[in-house]
Write an enzyme that holds these catalytic residues in place. Structure first.
Site, PDB file in Angstrom:
ATOM      1  N   TYR A 237     -43.007 -46.989 -55.108  1.00  0.00           N
ATOM      2  CA  TYR A 237     -42.059 -47.454 -56.133  1.00  0.00           C
ATOM      3  C   TYR A 237     -41.682 -48.922 -55.882  1.00  0.00           C
ATOM      4  O   TYR A 237     -41.765 -49.770 -56.788  1.00  0.00           O
ATOM      5  CB  TYR A 237     -40.820 -46.547 -56.120  1.00  0.00           C
TER       6      TYR A 237
ATOM      7  N   SER B  89     -35.999 -54.279 -57.858  1.00  0.00           N
ATOM      8  CA  SER B  89     -35.169 -53.382 -57.055  1.00  0.00           C
ATOM      9  C   SER B  89     -35.046 -53.874 -55.616  1.00  0.00           C
ATOM     10  O   SER B  89     -35.940 -54.563 -55.095  1.00  0.00           O
ATOM     11  CB  SER B  89     -35.806 -51.987 -57.038  1.00  0.00           C
ATOM     12  N   ASN B  90     -33.986 -53.452 -54.989  1.00  0.00           N
ATOM     13  CA  ASN B  90     -33.827 -53.679 -53.533  1.00  0.00           C
ATOM     14  C   ASN B  90     -35.004 -53.085 -52.766  1.00  0.00           C
ATOM     15  O   ASN B  90     -35.312 -53.524 -51.663  1.00  0.00           O
ATOM     16  CB  ASN B  90     -32.482 -53.134 -53.055  1.00  0.00           C
ATOM     17  N   HIS B  91     -35.696 -52.088 -53.386  1.00  0.00           N
ATOM     18  CA  HIS B  91     -36.801 -51.438 -52.666  1.00  0.00           C
ATOM     19  C   HIS B  91     -38.076 -52.288 -52.630  1.00  0.00           C
ATOM     20  O   HIS B  91     -39.025 -51.923 -51.932  1.00  0.00           O
ATOM     21  CB  HIS B  91     -37.026 -50.039 -53.230  1.00  0.00           C
TER      22      HIS B  91
ATOM     23  N   SER C 214     -38.116 -44.568 -61.651  1.00  0.00           N
ATOM     24  CA  SER C 214     -37.068 -45.312 -60.933  1.00  0.00           C
ATOM     25  C   SER C 214     -36.854 -44.813 -59.502  1.00  0.00           C
ATOM     26  O   SER C 214     -35.902 -45.238 -58.848  1.00  0.00           O
ATOM     27  CB  SER C 214     -35.762 -45.237 -61.723  1.00  0.00           C
TER      28      SER C 214
ATOM     29  N   ASP D  35     -44.658 -44.778 -75.135  1.00  0.00           N
ATOM     30  CA  ASP D  35     -45.104 -44.729 -73.744  1.00  0.00           C
ATOM     31  C   ASP D  35     -45.565 -46.126 -73.375  1.00  0.00           C
ATOM     32  O   ASP D  35     -46.385 -46.720 -74.092  1.00  0.00           O
ATOM     33  CB  ASP D  35     -46.251 -43.709 -73.619  1.00  0.00           C
ATOM     34  N   LEU D  36     -45.038 -46.644 -72.283  1.00  0.00           N
ATOM     35  CA  LEU D  36     -45.405 -47.999 -71.849  1.00  0.00           C
ATOM     36  C   LEU D  36     -46.905 -48.146 -71.611  1.00  0.00           C
ATOM     37  O   LEU D  36     -47.427 -49.255 -71.597  1.00  0.00           O
ATOM     38  CB  LEU D  36     -44.645 -48.363 -70.573  1.00  0.00           C
TER      39      LEU D  36
HETATM   40  P1  NAI Z   1     -33.860 -44.036 -65.112  1.00  0.00           P
HETATM   41  O1  NAI Z   1     -34.922 -43.249 -64.451  1.00  0.00           O
HETATM   42  O2  NAI Z   1     -32.582 -43.372 -65.439  1.00  0.00           O
HETATM   43  O3  NAI Z   1     -34.441 -44.679 -66.466  1.00  0.00           O
HETATM   44  C1  NAI Z   1     -35.774 -45.127 -66.591  1.00  0.00           C
HETATM   45  C2  NAI Z   1     -36.242 -44.792 -67.999  1.00  0.00           C
HETATM   46  O4  NAI Z   1     -37.604 -45.211 -68.134  1.00  0.00           O
HETATM   47  C3  NAI Z   1     -36.192 -43.284 -68.309  1.00  0.00           C
HETATM   48  O5  NAI Z   1     -35.363 -43.039 -69.423  1.00  0.00           O
HETATM   49  C4  NAI Z   1     -37.633 -42.921 -68.557  1.00  0.00           C
HETATM   50  O6  NAI Z   1     -37.818 -41.958 -69.595  1.00  0.00           O
HETATM   51  C5  NAI Z   1     -38.254 -44.260 -68.949  1.00  0.00           C
HETATM   52  N1  NAI Z   1     -39.679 -44.261 -68.677  1.00  0.00           N
HETATM   53  C6  NAI Z   1     -40.328 -43.795 -67.565  1.00  0.00           C
HETATM   54  N2  NAI Z   1     -41.657 -43.888 -67.714  1.00  0.00           N
HETATM   55  C7  NAI Z   1     -41.865 -44.418 -68.942  1.00  0.00           C
HETATM   56  C8  NAI Z   1     -43.022 -44.737 -69.691  1.00  0.00           C
HETATM   57  N3  NAI Z   1     -44.269 -44.518 -69.198  1.00  0.00           N
HETATM   58  N4  NAI Z   1     -42.883 -45.242 -70.914  1.00  0.00           N
HETATM   59  C9  NAI Z   1     -41.645 -45.463 -71.435  1.00  0.00           C
HETATM   60  N5  NAI Z   1     -40.502 -45.188 -70.790  1.00  0.00           N
HETATM   61  C10 NAI Z   1     -40.615 -44.671 -69.551  1.00  0.00           C
HETATM   62  O7  NAI Z   1     -33.631 -45.326 -64.206  1.00  0.00           O
HETATM   63  P2  NAI Z   1     -32.358 -46.299 -64.176  1.00  0.00           P
HETATM   64  O8  NAI Z   1     -31.529 -45.927 -63.021  1.00  0.00           O
HETATM   65  O9  NAI Z   1     -31.761 -46.389 -65.520  1.00  0.00           O
HETATM   66  O10 NAI Z   1     -33.077 -47.679 -63.822  1.00  0.00           O
HETATM   67  C11 NAI Z   1     -33.518 -48.559 -64.836  1.00  0.00           C
HETATM   68  C12 NAI Z   1     -34.467 -49.568 -64.227  1.00  0.00           C
HETATM   69  O11 NAI Z   1     -33.792 -50.291 -63.219  1.00  0.00           O
HETATM   70  C13 NAI Z   1     -35.688 -48.930 -63.548  1.00  0.00           C
HETATM   71  O12 NAI Z   1     -36.806 -49.778 -63.762  1.00  0.00           O
HETATM   72  C14 NAI Z   1     -35.316 -48.912 -62.095  1.00  0.00           C
HETATM   73  O13 NAI Z   1     -36.461 -48.966 -61.280  1.00  0.00           O
HETATM   74  C15 NAI Z   1     -34.482 -50.176 -61.982  1.00  0.00           C
HETATM   75  N6  NAI Z   1     -33.496 -50.090 -60.911  1.00  0.00           N
HETATM   76  C16 NAI Z   1     -32.413 -49.251 -61.024  1.00  0.00           C
HETATM   77  C17 NAI Z   1     -31.480 -49.186 -60.021  1.00  0.00           C
HETATM   78  C18 NAI Z   1     -30.251 -48.355 -60.141  1.00  0.00           C
HETATM   79  O14 NAI Z   1     -29.438 -48.399 -59.226  1.00  0.00           O
HETATM   80  N7  NAI Z   1     -30.053 -47.597 -61.202  1.00  0.00           N
HETATM   81  C19 NAI Z   1     -31.642 -49.973 -58.792  1.00  0.00           C
HETATM   82  C20 NAI Z   1     -32.812 -50.810 -58.770  1.00  0.00           C
HETATM   83  C21 NAI Z   1     -33.680 -50.874 -59.823  1.00  0.00           C
HETATM   84  C1  15L Z   2     -33.360 -47.965 -57.025  1.00  0.00           C
HETATM   85  O1  15L Z   2     -34.277 -48.784 -57.147  1.00  0.00           O
HETATM   86  C2  15L Z   2     -33.347 -46.710 -57.800  1.00  0.00           C
HETATM   87  O2  15L Z   2     -33.912 -46.868 -59.087  1.00  0.00           O
HETATM   88  C3  15L Z   2     -31.942 -46.143 -57.961  1.00  0.00           C
HETATM   89  O3  15L Z   2     -32.027 -44.816 -58.455  1.00  0.00           O
HETATM   90  C4  15L Z   2     -31.178 -46.163 -56.637  1.00  0.00           C
HETATM   91  O4  15L Z   2     -31.760 -45.283 -55.763  1.00  0.00           O
HETATM   92  C5  15L Z   2     -31.167 -47.582 -56.089  1.00  0.00           C
HETATM   93  O5  15L Z   2     -32.462 -48.153 -56.030  1.00  0.00           O
HETATM   94  C6  15L Z   2     -30.556 -47.646 -54.681  1.00  0.00           C
HETATM   95  O6  15L Z   2     -31.186 -48.150 -53.755  1.00  0.00           O
HETATM   96  O7  15L Z   2     -29.404 -47.242 -54.555  1.00  0.00           O
END
Ligand code: NAI
Ligand code: 15L
Length: 249
Positions: A128, A102-104, A66, A42-43
């Site tokens: 977020y 993130s874009n957000h 995320s 856990d982070l």
């Molecule tokens: P995801 O939600 O699929 O993966 C995030 C992972 O972080 C999960 O496996 C979760 O179990 C883990 N996690 C959450 N809380 C935690 C904690 N307290 N300790 C340890 N692990 C923890 O998200 P995804 O889509 O893989 O995104 C990865 C990263 O990229 C995130 O930080 C997200 O905000 C960022 N991001 C993703 C985008 C996308 O389009 N997929 C767009 C912009 C940013």
């Molecule tokens: C994010 O930051 C989210 O983690 C991802 O799930 C998407 O929603 C992405 O932005 C998006 O804007 O498409």
């Protein structure tokens, strides 16, 4: 390089687990959820995070919530969790982080037709997005105060393929994501650099010059999926603000 991948069980983590080894990186995987061959941590757990970073050359920090969530949850996993990660990195002498922003973080930026640079003012669209602004700020602090270098990648939408018309503009293909992360891990003297992370999309809203300055050269283009996802409704939030529907949450 020996690289810790946090969030390794997630969507992007699963994609990068397959792609980064081919670019020469040896991965240590970690997530809150069990991931095969990885650490479950856990982070928010100071000791567990410190043990996870021990001995690596760099961290790709994807772990955290995320999507939009309660402030309390975002505070724990994204804000405190990212602080714990940077403190562990400092104490263990790790010198490079790639932070999944993130874009957000800039989601309220209006879509005017001009390309948006990575120097656009932060305008988070959610708690977020605000946590990503915090992460970028923390990266800046640790670069200036402790010499820990970070590339913060403002990821658009990283999925195997675009899921909506908006993603014709914001898509970052998995292979381009790996290319950008590789550039962010290996380019020397980055201090704290913020880059936009998308593919070479015909309908891009983002300027890629800071990413290209790291040597990133995108190969993919979301346009190949245009027929599949249809057209953007010009009256929808997705057509007006960079963060799209997140601004309505
Ligand atoms: P995801 O939600 O699929 O993966 C995030 C992972 O972080 C999960 O496996 C979760 O179990 C883990 N996690 C959450 N809380 C935690 C904690 N307290 N300790 C340890 N692990 C923890 O998200 P995804 O889509 O893989 O995104 C990865 C990263 O990229 C995130 O930080 C997200 O905000 C960022 N991001 C993703 C985008 C996308 O389009 N997929 C767009 C912009 C940013
Ligand atoms: C994010 O930051 C989210 O983690 C991802 O799930 C998407 O929603 C992405 O932005 C998006 O804007 O498409």
């Amino acid at each position: 390089m020996h690289v810790l991948l946090t969030g390794a069980a997630g969507g992007v983590g699963t994609l990068l687990r397959d792609l980064l080894p081919a670019l020469g990186h040896t991965l240590r995987l970690a997530d809150l959820k069990p991931v095969e061959g990885g650490l479950t941590f856990d982070l928010r757990d100071t000791d567990a995070v410190r043990a996870a970073v021990r001995g690596v050359d760099a961290v790709v920090h994807l772990g955290g919530i995320s999507l939009e969530d309660t402030f309390t949850n975002i505070l724990g996993s994204n804000i405190e969790g990212t602080y714990e990660l940077y403190e562990a990195v400092r104490q263990e002498g790790v010198k490079r982080v790639v932070f999944a922003s993130s874009n957000h973080a800039v989601g309220y930026t209006p879509l005017t037709g001009d390309l948006i640079g990575s120097d656009t003012p932060t305008r988070p669209d959610t708690y977020y997005g605000l946590s990503k602004v915090f992460g970028e700020g923390l990266a800046s602090l640790y670069a200036d105060k402790h010499g820990i270098e970070t590339v913060s990648i403002r990821i658009g939408s990283c999925f195997p393929k675009p899921r909506s018309a908006r993603m014709l503009s914001t898509w970052l293909s998995p292979a381009d994501c790996a290319r950008l992360v590789h550039a962010a891990l290996t380019t020397p003297d980055v201090g704290h650099t913020i880059v936009n992370g998308i593919s070479a999309n015909t309908r891009a809203w983002w300027d890629l010059s800071t990413a290209r300055a790291l040597g990133y050269e995108p190969h993919d283009n979301a346009e190949a999926y245009a027929a599949e996802v249809g057209e953007l409704d010009p009256d929808s939030p997705d057509a007006k603000l960079l963060g799209g529907f997140f601004t309505t949450l």
